[in-house]
Scaffold this motif. Structure first.
Motif, PDB file in Angstrom:
ATOM      1  N   LEU A  72      -7.197  -8.150  11.904  1.00  0.00           N
ATOM      2  CA  LEU A  72      -8.311  -7.333  11.429  1.00  0.00           C
ATOM      3  C   LEU A  72      -8.140  -6.920   9.965  1.00  0.00           C
ATOM      4  N   ALA A  73      -6.891  -6.853   9.504  1.00  0.00           N
ATOM      5  CA  ALA A  73      -6.625  -6.430   8.126  1.00  0.00           C
ATOM      6  C   ALA A  73      -6.833  -7.590   7.154  1.00  0.00           C
ATOM      7  N   THR A  74      -7.075  -7.265   5.902  1.00  0.00           N
ATOM      8  CA  THR A  74      -7.309  -8.277   4.873  1.00  0.00           C
ATOM      9  C   THR A  74      -5.994  -8.859   4.384  1.00  0.00           C
ATOM     10  N   GLN A  75      -5.859 -10.185   4.480  1.00  0.00           N
ATOM     11  CA  GLN A  75      -4.651 -10.863   3.999  1.00  0.00           C
ATOM     12  C   GLN A  75      -4.616 -10.802   2.478  1.00  0.00           C
ATOM     13  N   LEU A  76      -3.424 -10.646   1.928  1.00  0.00           N
ATOM     14  CA  LEU A  76      -3.312 -10.496   0.473  1.00  0.00           C
ATOM     15  C   LEU A  76      -2.414 -11.546  -0.168  1.00  0.00           C
ATOM     16  N   THR A  77      -2.033 -12.578   0.588  1.00  0.00           N
ATOM     17  CA  THR A  77      -1.331 -13.704  -0.035  1.00  0.00           C
ATOM     18  C   THR A  77      -2.376 -14.628  -0.663  1.00  0.00           C
ATOM     19  N   TYR A  78      -1.910 -15.541  -1.492  1.00  0.00           N
ATOM     20  CA  TYR A  78      -2.828 -16.478  -2.153  1.00  0.00           C
ATOM     21  C   TYR A  78      -3.606 -17.290  -1.121  1.00  0.00           C
TER      22      TYR A  78
END
Length: 592
Positions: free
Chosen positions: A241-247
């Motif tokens: 549900l959380a926003t991924q922050l890897t490229y």
């Protein structure tokens, strides 16, 4: 072509080759020229197993997409339908067959290949429509585990979560067990199985039963994998549900990665020529394949996006310096050496240009005020701030009619971080969503409740703070540039699934018994006996018992830290009621 499948700690080309061999055997049964009619959903997964060149070697001359009406003209002897076992697809196939010109000479032979299983229900339907007898071969192709990369396998079962939790259909679990048995047939019996959740328990039980019922399937290969960890998706609903922050995670969040391919806006990739300005810009999306075969992508894919810019800048200087070397080449030998390196250098420059353009596209979004506000609310929820009351940002987004998927992800995230919402808060969100987006979404909200993503708080107790503190799910000091903890992938939040894997490795799940009881479903351990000869080898070698795994053990489940990973299988989920949510049914295979 498949070098990236053999570059990891396990050579996955054997799994890919097993799938290709099964496909070749079926094609060879249909003697003569062939045309394949594809269920469009299957073209992506099959492309990872066999390219058109392999099909052409086995007399496949034409390929069409399955659609109603008369089949396109093709001067071939065999028409082969590659389809999933779905009744709606059987209706289309029936239409295709009935519209076939029976007067044509020579007559064409029809065949059908069900993926991943043959369906008696579908065959009965075809029989009732009067076309079953038209098919000479009716077989199945077990597309269970598809090798995506050197450390990633996927079942590509997009409806698995919906089937298990909304429809109580456990067919996908059978295919998971079957796929893992195939893996064991190729790479040896996995000695230890750990799991958490009802579905995980069911998969383990089926694996044990299959092994017992087919004793000949156990081979004498020394096991490549030491441990299998099975986790139900509902054990960790928070992470997807959380926003991924890897490229790579942000590429997937913003543009979506399908079967290792992404389609991007073409403007950033148009060649810039002086004096032409913005004339004749391409209109077709730029399609790129993303896997570890590309050196630069393998380096930056798992980095936090804030660390990607410096890598690209450094790589640009290296490539520029390499091209400058041509001015220093004086002798014939030096010139020859430079020319031999030129193709690699040009490929590296093209790769850099592509990823610089992608990074610019992503940065345009991540630097926006709305992205920052959304991320702030997510991180407040995950760190336990204001999870028990109506959130002003969510209210504003509803009032401005932001995309429904965004609203639902935030509301579900708040629900999971609060072990359910107070009834008054839940009713308020429901009312606002239905009045703004339409009452047809009553079904959407009902499905979310049924799946456990959105629910009222019962018993008045919130277990999330205890789980968060015990498993260290939130880290305040995160090093995004040179990470030493998995929490860097969300700039603070450490995925619960990863923490469970880490704690299983050291010091073991007994240290977190109380927390495990707070998570849904049973936890268990099974040991599979190896053949006698292999048992002696295993005892004589360096076994895993008593061996600690590295502190920085992490997993590709969120597309991160590939160097330390084993494997992950995931299935993208589609929930009913016009709702799309990212959700994976997850399995970990720990390497020896």
């Amino acid at each position: 072509m498949a070098a990236h499948l053999s570059s990891g700690r396990v050579n996955l080309t054997a799994l890919r080759e097993a799938g290709r061999r099964e496909l070749r055997e079926f094609l060879d049964k249909c003697a003569g020229s062939k045309a394949i009619v594809w269920d469009e959903y299957l073209t992506g997964p099959f492309g990872l197993i066999a390219q058109y060149s392999l099909l052409k070697e086995h007399e496949v001359e034409k390929m069409f997409t399955l659609k109603p009406g008369r089949l396109p003209p093709a001067d071939v002897k065999n028409i082969i339908f590659f389809v999933r076992p779905k009744l709606e697809l059987m209706d289309i196939i029936t239409d295709n067959v009935l519209r076939e010109d029976r007067g044509r000479s020579p007559q064409r032979d029809f065949h059908i290949l069900f993926v991943p299983r043959r369906s008696l229900l579908c065959e009965q339907w075809l029989k009732e429509q009067g076309v079953l007898g038209s098919f000479i071969h009716r077989e199945q192709y077990s597309l269970d585990l598809i090798p995506f990369d050197g450390d990633l396998l996927s079942m590509e079962s997009e409806s698995a979560f919906k089937e298990c939790y909304l429809e109580s259909d456990q067919t996908s679990l059978y295919h998971a067990a079957k796929g893992l048995m195939t893996l064991q047939a190729l790479y040896g019996t996995i000695p230890q199985i750990f799991g958490k959740g009802d579905c995980a328990r069911h998969v383990a039980n089926m694996m044990i039963r299959m092994k017992r019922e087919f004793p000949g399937s156990q081979n004498s290969i020394f096991p490549v994998f030491d441990t299998l960890l099975l986790l139900d998706r509902n054990v960790d609903l928070l992470t997807p549900l959380a926003t991924q922050l890897t490229y790579e995670g942000l590429i997937d969040e913003i543009y979506g990665i399908q079967n290792t391919y992404v389609k991007l806006p073409p403007e950033k990739f148009a060649p810039k020529k002086q004096g032409e300005g913005g004339k004749d810009l391409p209109t077709e999306p730029k399609k790129l394949q993303l896997n570890s075969a590309e050196e630069l992508y393998a380096e930056i894919r798992d980095k936090n996006f804030n660390a990607v810019g410096s890598v690209l800048s450094k790589k640009a200087k290296i490539i520029s310096a390499a091209f400058e070397e041509r001015h220093h080449a004086k002798t014939v030998g030096e010139i020859k050496q430079f020319v031999s390196q030129l193709p690699h250098m040009q490929a590296a420059r093209s790769s850099l240009a592509n990823h610089t353009s992608i990074a610019e596209l992503i940065k345009d979004i991540t630097t926006s005020e709305d992205f920052f506000d959304n991320l702030t609310v997510e991180q407040e929820f995950m760190s336990g701030i204001d999870t028990d009351k109506v959130n002003n940002y969510i209210e504003d987004c509803i009032a401005q009619k932001h995309p429904l998927i965004k609203i639902l992800r935030l509301v579900c995230l708040q629900s999971v971080c609060n072990s359910g919402l107070k009834q008054k808060v839940l009713d308020h969100y429901k009312r606002e969503i239905l009045q703004t987006y339409g009452y047809e979404h009553i079904l959407t909200l009902n499905n979310l409740e049924k799946a456990g993503l959105l629910k009222p708080q019962t018993g008045g107790r919130n277990n999330y703070p205890t789980i968060r503190k015990t498993l260290r799910l939130w880290m305040d000091d995160v090093n995004e540039q040179n990470p030493n903890d998995i929490s860097y992938v969300y700039s603070g939040y450490a995925p619960l699934s990863v923490r469970l894997a880490q704690l299983l490795a050291r010091p073991g799940w007994r240290s977190i018994e109380e927390v495990l009881k707070m998570l849904p479903g049973p936890h268990f351990e099974e040991r599979q006996q190896l053949p006698t000869g292999l048992q002696k080898k295993r005892r004589g070698g360096a076994g895993s018992r008593g061996r600690a795994m590295p502190d920085s053990f992490a997993i590709h489940f969120l597309k991160v830290l590939r160097e330390l990973l084993a494997f992950v299988l995931f299935s993208y989920t589609v929930l009913l009621g016009a709702l799309l949510l990212a959700g994976w049914t997850t399995y970990f295979l720990v390497l020896k």
